[in-house]
Write a protein that holds these residues in place. Structure first.
Motif, short mmCIF file in Angstrom:
data_model
loop_
_atom_site.label_atom_id
_atom_site.label_comp_id
_atom_site.label_asym_id
_atom_site.label_seq_id
_atom_site.Cartn_x
_atom_site.Cartn_y
_atom_site.Cartn_z
N LEU A 503 14.15 0.52 2.91
CA LEU A 503 12.98 1.32 3.04
C LEU A 503 11.95 1.01 1.86
O LEU A 503 12.32 1.22 0.78
CB LEU A 503 13.46 2.77 2.95
N ALA A 504 10.85 0.57 2.43
CA ALA A 504 9.66 0.29 1.39
C ALA A 504 8.67 1.40 1.74
O ALA A 504 8.24 1.55 3.06
CB ALA A 504 8.91 -1.06 1.77
N ARG A 505 8.03 2.15 0.93
CA ARG A 505 6.93 3.32 0.93
C ARG A 505 5.70 2.63 0.81
O ARG A 505 4.68 3.26 1.19
CB ARG A 505 7.37 4.24 -0.02
N THR A 506 5.56 1.30 0.19
CA THR A 506 4.13 0.83 -0.11
C THR A 506 4.21 -0.76 0.21
O THR A 506 5.45 -1.03 0.37
CB THR A 506 3.91 0.79 -1.50
N PRO A 507 3.22 -1.26 0.41
CA PRO A 507 3.10 -2.82 0.75
C PRO A 507 3.81 -3.62 -0.29
O PRO A 507 4.50 -4.64 -0.13
CB PRO A 507 1.78 -3.18 0.83
N GLU A 508 3.58 -3.07 -1.58
CA GLU A 508 4.03 -4.12 -2.74
C GLU A 508 5.62 -3.75 -2.76
O GLU A 508 6.16 -4.84 -3.01
CB GLU A 508 3.56 -3.33 -3.83
N ALA A 510 7.45 -3.33 -0.16
CA ALA A 510 7.91 -4.30 1.00
C ALA A 510 8.07 -5.67 0.53
O ALA A 510 8.82 -6.37 0.97
CB ALA A 510 6.84 -3.97 2.04
N VAL A 511 7.17 -6.16 -0.25
CA VAL A 511 7.09 -7.64 -0.66
C VAL A 511 8.16 -7.71 -1.59
O VAL A 511 9.01 -8.90 -1.60
CB VAL A 511 5.72 -7.85 -1.38
N ARG A 550 2.59 -7.87 3.62
CA ARG A 550 1.49 -6.73 3.35
C ARG A 550 0.69 -6.54 4.55
O ARG A 550 0.36 -5.30 4.84
CB ARG A 550 0.79 -7.29 2.23
N ASP A 551 0.44 -7.61 5.37
CA ASP A 551 -0.54 -7.23 6.49
C ASP A 551 0.32 -6.50 7.47
O ASP A 551 -0.19 -5.64 8.43
CB ASP A 551 -0.68 -8.57 7.30
N ALA A 552 1.82 -6.99 7.62
CA ALA A 552 2.65 -6.27 8.80
C ALA A 552 2.71 -4.84 8.43
O ALA A 552 2.79 -3.94 9.31
CB ALA A 552 4.01 -6.90 8.61
N PHE A 553 2.91 -4.55 6.95
CA PHE A 553 3.10 -3.05 6.70
C PHE A 553 1.94 -2.30 7.05
O PHE A 553 2.07 -1.39 7.75
CB PHE A 553 3.23 -3.03 5.01
N LEU A 573 10.87 -0.21 7.25
CA LEU A 573 12.23 -0.83 7.01
C LEU A 573 11.62 -2.47 6.78
O LEU A 573 11.54 -2.90 7.84
CB LEU A 573 13.19 -0.48 7.88
N VAL A 574 12.23 -2.99 5.84
CA VAL A 574 12.37 -4.53 5.54
C VAL A 574 13.77 -4.74 5.92
O VAL A 574 14.65 -4.46 4.94
CB VAL A 574 11.91 -5.05 4.36
N GLN A 575 13.93 -5.67 6.85
CA GLN A 575 15.29 -5.94 7.00
C GLN A 575 15.40 -7.54 7.20
O GLN A 575 14.61 -8.43 7.44
CB GLN A 575 15.55 -5.57 8.54
N GLU A 576 16.79 -7.93 6.92
CA GLU A 576 17.26 -9.46 7.02
C GLU A 576 16.91 -9.95 8.62
O GLU A 576 17.27 -9.02 9.56
CB GLU A 576 18.89 -9.45 6.61
N MET A 577 16.47 -10.92 8.85
CA MET A 577 16.27 -11.58 10.18
C MET A 577 17.34 -12.14 10.58
O MET A 577 18.06 -13.24 10.00
CB MET A 577 15.06 -12.45 10.10
#
Length: 697
Positions: A503-508, A510-511, A550-553, A573-577
């Motif tokens: 789980l990412a709470r900010t764009p940073e 998420a990166v 960042r754009d997606a977030f 949520l950032v997840q493996e493809m």
């Protein structure tokens, strides 16, 4: 346990009447007319004698013991006489009187009261609001039905009294016999489960039929039926499933499930044969009542008309049966003994000018053939056809072989005498080939059930405590829905593989997570309030760079707040493809009668549109999980088409069994979906990409 209903030594009719138009008179008259051998006690404080029998003011005034009481008085007086029955030591009571649960709030109170009285005195109740009971073995006609069916081997129960009267009238006209006939009415006490147990080892019954409107004790019914059907076939027709059990649901499974799906699964898993109509119910029952069990699916047809023979052949293929391949010896015998124009292969066409002896010759030849498991004899009335003689010969020959023989004497006026002869010889007759084949298919379904191994449920090592902790936390926050971010821990606790995800709470953040996992990644808006993320554009696939992350977030959070401004947004949520896999769905919806109803089908956004899904009641066996997968129409896509490698079916089975265990372990789970479960090639496993879950409020 229910001996008082089927073999009572004495019967009291409470509400017996001199007036012929009263039900109390009809019940008493039926007891006398149809030869009940025990003591009969009319109960009426205003009469000294009815139909030649001494009357008593109350059951307490009867000098001898009473096993069974039939109550035919206004509803408001039933509780008082039930108290007297209890004091008298009556073991069974049939309450024909109406005016209980079916009559509104006051009726519900009355029904609860009589059930409480019965429990206190350990009496069993049939009804209220029923036709009564009939037992041809005793014999006992404790009903207000117009007539008594012949003695036979069909045990019948029905929640509908009106249907009972119609079926009895039909049985009388057709000469169809019953062993037991019970109108259950409101089922305040005695219900289907009780009668299944009572008839499980009944030497007088070859088949049990039931007309069902509802099964409140669904899981108990399955447990008992699973055992009983190993000894005797049970055939059910279920009414009222098209819209029953509907309620607001949020999962795909919930929208696709429902009462009809649950009953279908429950009957299948407990060996109960499903009849789609009353006609099918009795088509199947006659085959089981009169004929030996079918041992295989190879069917021979003997006919004097080519067209009906072709119709029967087509029906066999549609129903999953096969046309028997006759042995060389049988073919040579038929070639020698039938006219040159006859067809000596299956279907055997003895030609339109066939007399009874030619029918008999062909029937005996195919019954002797080891490649034949059952025979359908088709007859159309021609000028020279010996209808009654043919029927008699069919009956005599069939009795010498341990293989089912079904008749299809087509027509009405000319063949009616022959049909009566077939009935006398216990050969069921069907007016059309398709109905005869349908009965054979029911017999084959029952054979397959008998060949199935007993239910064996696998238990996996799981972390139940972890799941309890998650549920407690969710409830503490005043929620009942669990989205993908929290559901991951539940999946892990039950050994269901999940992709790398954080789980990412900010764009940073998420990166950072995306670069740890490795591109490309999937991003999903994370919120306990948004269960269907794709509906609001809350999912992005194939994100391949930090700038795109960042754009997606920002985009996903914007869409979520725009479309659902009151939702609690945690971030993304950032997840493996997961690539190179086929999407399927595994879900569960808790049915009010039967419990957890597990679903399987092809996954993605089209599951509700295509409705290509299968269901089972949990818990279920590995074999049943495999059958769920094979049942969907698109199973061939999972097997692999046009050079594609097959999907990992074993991994799907494993996931189904683990979901079955999760749903069984936690009755508070109302709905859940794993959609999609990404299934890789055989040996590659499966990964649960997204899950949503709803707890009971």
């Amino acid at each position: 346990m229910l001996e008082a209903f089927f073999n009572p030594r004495s019967v009291a009719v409470i509400g017996a009447s001199r007036a012929k138009e009263k039900l109390g008179h009809g019940v008493l008259a039926n007891l006398i007319k149809y030869g009940y051998p025990g003591q009969i006690y009319p109960i009426n404080p205003k009469a000294d004698e009815i139909l030649g029998l001494k009357c008593y003011p109350s059951v307490l005034d009867v000098p001898g013991p009473i096993d069974l009481a039939i109550v035919v008085i206004p509803a408001q007086f039933v509780a008082a006489v039930l108290e007297e029955c209890g004091q008298k030591g009556v073991k069974g009571v049939v309450i024909i009187s109406a005016g209980f649960r079916e009559a509104g709030r006051e009726g519900v109170k009355r029904e609860r009261k009589i059930v409480d009285i019965a429990k206190r005195y350990k009496m069993r109740l049939v009804g209220p609001n029923c036709l009564g009971i009939i037992d041809t073995v005793c014999p006992l006609n404790a009903s207000f039905a117009a007539g008594m069916p012949p003695k036979g081997t069909i045990a019948f129960m029905s929640q509908s009294g009106a249907l009972c009267t119609a079926i009895l009238d039909w049985a009388l006209a057709a000469g169809i016999g019953f062993s037991h006939f019970v109108s259950l009415g409101n089922k305040a006490d005695v219900a289907e489960v009780d009668l299944l147990e009572a008839w499980e080892n009944d030497p007088h019954s070859n088949v049990i039929l039931t007309y069902i409107e509802g099964l409140p004790a669904g899981r108990k019914f399955m447990e008992v039926a699973r055992r009983v059907t190993r000894r005797i076939p049970v055939i059910a027709v279920k009414a009222g499933t098209t819209s029953a059990g509907s309620r607001a649901v949020s999962s795909h499974t919930g929208s696709l499930a429902g009462s009809e799906r649950a009953y279908e699964a429950a009957f299948r898993q407990s060996g109960v044969l499903r009849a789609e109509s009353i006609q099918h119910l009795f088509d199947y029952s006659l085959a089981f009542a009169y004929q030996p069990v079918l041992r295989g699916k190879r069917i021979a047809i003997v006919t004097n008309a080519g067209g009906p023979g072709v119709m029967a052949t087509d029906a066999l293929e549609r129903e999953g049966l096969s046309l028997a391949s006759l042995s060389r010896d049988t073919i040579e015998f038929l070639r020698t003994h039938l006219p040159p124009a006859a067809n000596i292969y299956n279907p055997v066409d003895v030609l339109g000018d066939a007399l009874a002896d030619r029918y008999g010759l062909a029937l005996e030849a195919v019954l002797k053939d080891k490649n034949v498991d059952g025979v359908i004899v088709i007859l159309t009335p021609q000028v020279m056809t010996e209808i009654e003689e043919t029927a008699r010969l069919v009956g005599e020959i069939a009795a010498r072989y341990d293989k089912p023989v079904l008749g299809c004497f087509m027509g009405e006026a000319k063949v009616s005498a022959g049909i009566r002869v077939l009935n006398e010889h216990k050969i069921p007759n069907y007016p059309f080939p398709e109905r005869a084949v349908g009965a054979m298919r029911a017999m084959m379904d029952y054979r397959r059930w008998l060949e199935r191994p007993p239910l064996k449920v696998e238990e996996f090592e799981v972390d139940r405590e972890k799941v309890r902790e998650i549920f407690a936390q969710v409830r503490a926050e005043g929620r009942v829905t669990i989205g993908d971010a929290e559901a991951r821990a539940i999946l892990q606790a039950y050994g269901i593989p999940i992709p790398q995800s954080r789980l990412a709470r900010t764009p940073e953040e998420a990166v950072e997570i995306a670069e740890e996992i490795g591109y490309p990644v999937v991003m999903k808006v994370a919120s306990p309030d948004i269960l269907h993320k794709t509906d609001i554009g809350g999912v992005k696939l194939n994100i391949a760079s930090a700038a795109d992350v960042r754009d997606a977030f920002d985009l996903l959070v914007y869409r979520a707040t725009r479309f659902m401004p009151d939702a609690d947004i945690w971030g993304c949520l950032v997840q493996e493809m997961v690539r190179g896999a086929r999407e399927v769905i595994v879900g569960m919806n808790r049915d009010p009668q039967f419990g957890p109803l597990v679903m399987f089908g092809l996954g993605g956004i089209y599951v509700e549109a295509l409705r290509d899904v299968s269901f089972r009641i949990a818990p279920f066996s590995r074999q049943e999980a495999e059958e769920m997968i094979r049942e969907i129409r698109s199973y061939e896509l999972l097997k692999g088409v046009r050079g594609e490698r097959p999907a990992d079916i074993a991994a799907i089975v494993d996931c189904l069994l683990r979901v079955s265990q999760l749903a069984t372990d936690f009755p508070e789970i109302v709905e859940l979906d794993i959609n999609p479960l990404m299934v890789k090639e055989a040996g590659g496993g499966a990964v649960a990409v997204d899950m949503r879950l709803v707890l009971a409020s």
